[in-house]
Design an enzyme around this catalytic site. Structure first.
Site, PDB file in Angstrom:
ATOM      1  N   HIS A  85      -7.587  -4.627  10.010  1.00 15.06           N
ATOM      2  CA  HIS A  85      -7.273  -4.405   8.598  1.00 15.06           C
ATOM      3  C   HIS A  85      -5.942  -5.060   8.219  1.00 15.06           C
ATOM      4  O   HIS A  85      -5.052  -5.230   9.040  1.00 15.06           O
ATOM      5  CB  HIS A  85      -7.313  -2.916   8.215  1.00 15.06           C
ATOM      6  CG  HIS A  85      -6.198  -2.043   8.697  1.00 15.06           C
ATOM      7  ND1 HIS A  85      -6.419  -0.832   9.313  1.00 15.06           N
ATOM      8  CD2 HIS A  85      -4.860  -2.172   8.625  1.00 15.06           C
ATOM      9  CE1 HIS A  85      -5.259  -0.263   9.584  1.00 15.06           C
ATOM     10  NE2 HIS A  85      -4.292  -1.061   9.187  1.00 15.06           N
ATOM     11  N   ASP A 144       0.821  -1.214   0.000  1.00 10.85           N
ATOM     12  CA  ASP A 144       0.000   0.000   0.000  1.00 10.85           C
ATOM     13  C   ASP A 144       0.855   1.265   0.000  1.00 10.85           C
ATOM     14  O   ASP A 144       2.068   1.218   0.165  1.00 10.85           O
ATOM     15  CB  ASP A 144      -0.977  -0.010   1.196  1.00 10.85           C
ATOM     16  CG  ASP A 144      -0.328  -0.452   2.513  1.00 10.85           C
ATOM     17  OD1 ASP A 144       0.913  -0.523   2.568  1.00 10.85           O
ATOM     18  OD2 ASP A 144      -1.054  -0.719   3.475  1.00 10.85           O
ATOM     19  N   ASN A 146      -7.984  -2.595  13.976  1.00 12.83           N
ATOM     20  CA  ASN A 146      -9.382  -2.928  13.660  1.00 12.83           C
ATOM     21  C   ASN A 146      -9.461  -4.157  12.738  1.00 12.83           C
ATOM     22  O   ASN A 146     -10.489  -4.424  12.146  1.00 12.83           O
ATOM     23  CB  ASN A 146     -10.086  -1.727  13.006  1.00 12.83           C
ATOM     24  CG  ASN A 146      -9.398  -1.270  11.725  1.00 12.83           C
ATOM     25  OD1 ASN A 146      -8.427  -1.888  11.278  1.00 12.83           O
ATOM     26  ND2 ASN A 146      -9.903  -0.211  11.132  1.00 12.83           N
ATOM     27  N   GLU A 169      -9.844  -1.930   4.963  1.00 18.64           N
ATOM     28  CA  GLU A 169     -10.538  -1.604   6.196  1.00 18.64           C
ATOM     29  C   GLU A 169     -11.803  -2.445   6.333  1.00 18.64           C
ATOM     30  O   GLU A 169     -12.293  -3.010   5.349  1.00 18.64           O
ATOM     31  CB  GLU A 169     -10.918  -0.106   6.173  1.00 18.64           C
ATOM     32  CG  GLU A 169      -9.726   0.845   6.086  1.00 18.64           C
ATOM     33  CD  GLU A 169      -9.045   1.081   7.436  1.00 18.64           C
ATOM     34  OE1 GLU A 169      -9.080   0.191   8.303  1.00 18.64           O
ATOM     35  OE2 GLU A 169      -8.471   2.175   7.609  1.00 18.64           O
TER      36      GLU A 169
HETATM   37  C1  GLP Z   1      -0.841   0.446   8.656  1.00 13.69           C
HETATM   38  C2  GLP Z   1      -0.468  -0.358   7.400  1.00 13.69           C
HETATM   39  C3  GLP Z   1      -0.685  -1.824   7.600  1.00 13.69           C
HETATM   40  C4  GLP Z   1      -0.083  -2.262   8.923  1.00 13.69           C
HETATM   41  C5  GLP Z   1      -0.793  -1.569  10.055  1.00 13.69           C
HETATM   42  C6  GLP Z   1      -0.297  -1.980  11.423  1.00 13.69           C
HETATM   43  O1  GLP Z   1      -2.156   0.894   8.671  1.00 13.69           O
HETATM   44  N1  GLP Z   1      -1.160   0.044   6.220  1.00 13.69           N
HETATM   45  O2  GLP Z   1      -0.113  -2.535   6.509  1.00 13.69           O
HETATM   46  O3  GLP Z   1      -0.178  -3.640   9.067  1.00 13.69           O
HETATM   47  O4  GLP Z   1      -0.611  -0.183   9.896  1.00 13.69           O
HETATM   48  O5  GLP Z   1       0.806  -1.229  11.782  1.00 13.69           O
HETATM   49  P1  GLP Z   1       1.732  -1.513  13.006  1.00 13.69           P
HETATM   50  O6  GLP Z   1       2.600  -2.658  12.627  1.00 13.69           O
HETATM   51  O7  GLP Z   1       2.515  -0.254  13.160  1.00 13.69           O
HETATM   52  O8  GLP Z   1       0.861  -1.819  14.169  1.00 13.69           O
END
Ligand code: GLP
Length: 249
Positions: free
Chosen positions: A138, A67, A136, A143
């Protein structure tokens, strides 16, 4: 699904890096699907360490990232292109032209999504997709409520995601409101999937995603339907899953 419980963040990162390194060693020209977020930082650090020791080469590897924020240039410090350069690409022998991240500045977002799907297809699909997990549920920026049938598309980020990601920006106002993301369909087509999770704050969502029903309300729950998924978590993140009676290694 296979579940590994590691003692702490370092051990989780090492285990995840081992799985990625095995993939690269067994198929030197493999396609890695890569992820951003704070969770995989330690995994990339471990891979860089092995590369520096001469144990691993990414010379023939291609990568596709999950992404990117809409509106951020690759040079912006909070863009996912920048994250990948600084956490991995700049420190190993992967060819810049073999790395793919959606172009946050694309003038025609729809065309950019179509281009990205074609990149993945032309590479012959993803051998190993690395994933983090949003609070959440995702995965990438899929989402809750996003259709499982989608390929790369743009999404409006939810308030909870903006809230969670604002720590990287000066203020919540600066967090982009939209993002490009691979869809669940792209992710589910990967030949294998590796998810990394750490910290107590993820324990509930890990348990819901993998012991609860498969539902678009919890996007990660779809992974229950994939034949080759490994979840590597630290003790804190895996605690509720273990309490629920799921067997972990
Ligand atoms: C972001 C990214 C996701 C990632 C998520 C969790 O929203 N788009 O790909 O998995 O955050 O992030 P973290 O590893 O910092 O908890």
């Amino acid at each position: 699904m296979k579940f590994y419980q590691a003692e702490n963040y370092e051990a989780m990162s090492r285990k995840a890096a081992e799985i990625i390194a095995e993939q690269v060693k067994s198929k030197s020209d493999c396609v890695l699907g890569l992820a951003t977020g704070s969770t995989p930082v330690g995994t990339y650090k471990q891979l860089v360490e092995w590369y520096n020791k001469g144990e691993l080469s990414f010379a023939k590897v291609h990568s596709v990232n999950l992404d990117e924020y809409v509106g951020l240039a690759g040079e912006h410090e909070q863009s996912y292109r920048y994250f990948m350069q600084t956490n991995l690409f700049d420190h190993v022998d992967i060819e810049r032209e073999n790395t793919n991240v959606p172009n946050g500045l694309a003038a025609d977002p729809e065309a950019e999504c179509a281009r990205y799907n074609k990149v993945i297809r032309d590479l012959g699909g993803i051998d190993l997709q690395l994933l983090g997990l949003g609070h959440n549920g995702h995965i990438a920026f899929n989402e809750p409520g996003n259709g499982f049938e989608l390929e790369t598309h743009t999404v409006d980020l939810t308030e909870s995601t903006i809230e969670a990601n604002k720590r990287f920006f000066e203020s919540a106002d600066e967090v982009p409101r939209r993002a490009f993301t691979m869809g669940i369909k792209n992710i589910m087509q990967a030949r294998s999937i590796l998810m990394v999770v750490n910290g107590e704050a993820k324990a509930d969502i890990v348990c819901r995603a993998f012991t609860g029903p498969v539902t678009t309300d919890v996007p990660a729950s779809v992974l229950q339907l994939h034949p080759n998924v490994t979840i590597v978590g630290d003790k804190a993140a895996m605690s509720k899953l273990v309490e629920a009676g799921v067997e972990v290694e």
